[in-house]
Design a protein around this motif. Structure first.
Motif, PDB file in Angstrom:
ATOM      1  N   LEU A 393      33.798 -20.515 -33.542  1.00  0.00           N
ATOM      2  CA  LEU A 393      33.826 -20.962 -34.936  1.00  0.00           C
ATOM      3  C   LEU A 393      35.017 -20.393 -35.702  1.00  0.00           C
ATOM      4  CD1 LEU A 393      30.028 -20.726 -35.880  1.00  0.00           C
ATOM      5  CD2 LEU A 393      31.283 -22.612 -34.817  1.00  0.00           C
ATOM      6  N   LEU A 491      24.126 -20.198 -41.885  1.00  0.00           N
ATOM      7  CA  LEU A 491      23.816 -21.312 -40.990  1.00  0.00           C
ATOM      8  C   LEU A 491      22.808 -22.235 -41.669  1.00  0.00           C
ATOM      9  CD1 LEU A 491      24.406 -22.389 -38.114  1.00  0.00           C
ATOM     10  CD2 LEU A 491      22.402 -21.104 -37.330  1.00  0.00           C
ATOM     11  N   LEU A 499      25.951 -29.440 -45.256  1.00  0.00           N
ATOM     12  CA  LEU A 499      27.123 -28.557 -45.287  1.00  0.00           C
ATOM     13  C   LEU A 499      27.864 -28.690 -46.618  1.00  0.00           C
ATOM     14  CD1 LEU A 499      29.080 -26.611 -43.832  1.00  0.00           C
ATOM     15  CD2 LEU A 499      30.286 -28.640 -42.974  1.00  0.00           C
ATOM     16  N   ALA A 518      28.257 -22.855 -41.637  1.00  0.00           N
ATOM     17  CA  ALA A 518      28.231 -23.902 -40.613  1.00  0.00           C
ATOM     18  C   ALA A 518      26.887 -24.603 -40.685  1.00  0.00           C
ATOM     19  CB  ALA A 518      28.454 -23.316 -39.220  1.00  0.00           C
ATOM     20  N   LEU A 527      27.977 -28.272 -34.255  1.00  0.00           N
ATOM     21  CA  LEU A 527      28.178 -27.407 -35.416  1.00  0.00           C
ATOM     22  C   LEU A 527      29.290 -27.981 -36.293  1.00  0.00           C
ATOM     23  CD1 LEU A 527      27.904 -24.020 -33.550  1.00  0.00           C
ATOM     24  CD2 LEU A 527      26.579 -24.563 -35.592  1.00  0.00           C
ATOM     25  N   MET A 529      31.790 -27.565 -39.508  1.00  0.00           N
ATOM     26  CA  MET A 529      32.444 -26.486 -40.252  1.00  0.00           C
ATOM     27  C   MET A 529      33.308 -27.082 -41.363  1.00  0.00           C
ATOM     28  SD  MET A 529      31.744 -23.525 -38.625  1.00  0.00           S
ATOM     29  CE  MET A 529      33.092 -22.447 -39.095  1.00  0.00           C
ATOM     30  N   PRO A 535      33.126 -31.975 -35.062  1.00  0.00           N
ATOM     31  CA  PRO A 535      32.199 -30.851 -34.911  1.00  0.00           C
ATOM     32  C   PRO A 535      32.575 -29.962 -33.736  1.00  0.00           C
ATOM     33  CG  PRO A 535      31.203 -32.844 -34.043  1.00  0.00           C
ATOM     34  CD  PRO A 535      32.500 -33.260 -34.673  1.00  0.00           C
TER      35      PRO A 535
END
Length: 627
Positions: A393, A491, A499, A518, A527, A529, A535
């Motif tokens: 990440l 998270l 998000l 995330a 995931l 971001m 992703p």
């Protein structure tokens, strides 16, 4: 110096199931040094590592050598006893008491080939036309079974030659424990019919027998023959005892391996139970890699070919939970390896073999739980997972503090947001929090607004804790610390929409640069971001993916639990507030006084209701009438 239980053993002790079974203690070389049985594995195994064990020098020596503990869950204590004995004979552990003579298990033998079959005990099975039932854990268990059976089925025990013309019967006829074919009280057909019913009971096929005796008992009672009805009642009770306590096995003893599979997302564990000569002699669990995208049939098929490719001990039969591809080819391959006879693959749908599948599956689930618990307790793995997550990440630091948020609701009612906290990869439940959502002013649910409210309230508490700290009371924990410490990773359970809400809230509190965020989407476990159009897809076998999945699942579990409690409260509130004179204040007082139980309020007397603040005699009577 007092004994300190090793960390890995402490993890095992905390996660043992409270079920009957057998446990195996191993030393540093992996050698089994002790095998025991337990009614409840958790309590029994833990007892070796408590202060109460200080009085036993043998236990002190043994536990100092224990480096690992395995276990096998069984259906009953009797099964655990039989399994324990088989495994002690097989492994001969150093700290077990060993019997010098190798006794065989006792069985019940019925000499069905005789005109008037007898019921006997034996430790050997022969091909003599007799029917065998067992094995039993000990001879006393056989004797108890026969003592009960004889009350329902008064069979022969003497050595007389039965002609039906003897002048007198023995004492057992007088006390109702023999139906005296020797004097012709019953003929050959009636006696054999009784023994056939006895064998049905031992074989677990007692329904027809119970139905016949029940009908006969009712008929005798209707005819006012109460003594005879009482005898039949006692027979029914004896049959019920036997069917609950004992199970029969086939007299044709065969060798089986029972295979079951437990799965949880990208994790899979295969459990294999080894039955030899009709006895469960051992069990093994094998975690599998790269099984997340494969079907159950493919996983089991691959396991069979890999496992038996290295094994010289091939059973006569493999018992599987479901059909597999190329089953006939695998049968031929295994038959060639076995040499002596054909190997058969079966998928039972009912009966004893299906129960064995269920038992193996239960052991697979427990093995998976234990593997997960050991993984969570392995600090090296946790550190590795956190480091991988940081790199994947592109986080500025190791995410030692991870907060995760989830929303739970039912059609927009009782909306609850959950926050779970993981510190260094381990859940810290003392910092779990829930938020009852209050800002949804329209019908239906609104996940985005719910998440916005939860995050806003969380970071407002951060501001309050920093700007207006509350000094902790002497000796008390700092209650503001959980809000004052910012997460290394925020998270969110959701996708791009959730998000965006989190980014908006962080920007409002000027925390965008300080709190990485995330969102974990369930569909592809991807995931999202900020600032990344695509992703992040962690490898399916990545320990980092396993960690974020576990955090997300824990947030989901906590949210659902909180939501159910809120719905329950709303249900109680709506029911109470239908009563005239009951508003919010009196409702809360009533629920508090009676432990949040409508049933307790309903069962309370007028005097008990009036004892609650604000409840008058009239309101109490209305409560009694309307509830």
């Amino acid at each position: 110096m007092s004994f300190q239980t090793p960390e890995n053993i402490e993890t095992i002790l905390k996660n043992l199931p409270a079920k009957p079974g057998v446990y195996l203690m191993k030393n540093a070389d992996g050698r089994i040094i002790y095998i025991g049985k337990a009614k409840r594995l958790r309590q029994r195994v833990r007892s070796y590592f408590t202060n109460a064990a200080q009085d036993s020098q043998k236990t002190l020596r043994m536990r100092s050598l224990v480096c690992d503990i395995d276990f096998i869950v069984t259906e009953s204590e009797v099964q655990a006893l039989i399994l324990e004995e088989n495994m002690i004979k097989r492994h001969k552990p150093r700290f077990n008491v060993m019997m010098k003579d190798d006794k065989r298990y006792p069985y019940i033998r019925i000499t069905w080939g005789d005109d008037f079959p007898k019921v006997e005990t034996t430790r050997r099975i022969a091909k003599d036309g007799s029917r065998y039932f067992g094995p039993y854990s000990a001879m006393w268990a056989v004797q108890n079974t026969l003592r009960v059976l004889r009350k329902a089925f008064p069979y022969l025990t003497c050595d007389r030659t039965i002609t039906g013309r003897d002048e007198r019967a023995c004492l057992f006829w007088d006390i109702g424990l023999c139906n005296a074919p020797c004097i012709g009280a019953v003929d050959r057909e009636a006696y054999r019919a009784m023994i056939a019913e006895l064998m049905d009971v031992l074989s677990g096929k007692s329904e027809a027998v119970v139905e016949r005796i029940t009908e006969q008992m009712h008929a005798e009672s209707a005819a006012l023959n109460f003594e005879r009805a009482a005898v039949l009642r006692d027979q029914l009770q004896a049959i019920e005892f036997i069917t609950q306590k004992h199970k029969a096995v086939s007299p044709k003893m065969t060798d089986h391996d029972v295979i079951a599979l437990a799965r949880d997302k990208n994790e899979a564990v295969v459990q294999i139970m080894f039955i030899r000569n009709g006895k469960l002699i051992g069990s093994d669990s094998r975690p599998l890699q790269n099984a997340d995208d494969s079907s159950d049939e493919e996983v089991i098929s691959q396991f069979i070919t890999q496992f038996y490719g290295e094994s010289a001990d091939i059973p006569r039969e493999l018992i599987l939970p479901g059909e597999i591809e190329a089953a006939r080819i695998i049968e031929r391959w295994l038959s060639d390896k076995r040499h002596t006879s054909k190997v058969q693959i079966t998928v039972p749908q009912r009966g004893n073999k299906r129960q064995l599948i269920q038992m193996a599956h239960e052991n697979a689930i427990e093995a998976m739980k234990m593997l997960k618990a050991q993984w969570e307790a392995d600090s090296t793995r946790q550190e590795g997972a956190l480091a991988l997550l940081r790199d994947a990440l592109n986080l500025p630091r190791i995410p030692n503090r991870i907060e995760c948020y989830d929303i739970s609701t039912t059609q927009g009612t009782a909306i609850v947001a959950s926050r779970v906290m993981f510190v260094q990869g381990i859940p810290r439940k003392s910092e779990y929090r829930r938020f009852n959502i209050r800002t949804i002013d329209h019908a239906g649910s609104d996940d985005y607004q719910s998440m916005r409210e939860a995050l806003t309230r969380r970071f407002q508490r951060y501001v309050n804790a920093v700007e207006n700290p509350t000094p902790p009371a002497p000796g008390k924990p700092d209650r503001d610390e959980t809000w004052r410490l910012l997460p290394d990773l925020l998270l969110i359970d959701g996708g791009k929409g959730q998000l965006a809400v989190a980014e908006e809230v962080l920007a409002a509190f000027d925390l965008t640069e300080r709190v990485p965020v995330a969102a974990l989407a369930k569909r592809y476990e991807s995931l999202f971001m900020p600032g990344r159009p695509a992703p992040v897809m962690l490898p399916r076998d990545s320990v980092a993916l396993y960690l974020v999945q576990r955090i997300r699942d824990e947030a989901h579990r906590f949210a659902i639990t909180s939501h159910r409690k809120q719905r329950q409260k709303l249900g109680m509130a709506s029911l109470l507030e239908t009563i005239p004179g009951i508003g919010s204040k009196r409702r809360k007082a009533l629920l508090k006084a009676f432990g949040n139980s409508i049933d307790a309020i309903r069962a309370a007397s007028i005097e008990e209701l009036c004892a609650v603040e604000g409840v008058s005699d009239k309101i109490a009577r209305d409560i009694k009438e309307l509830l």
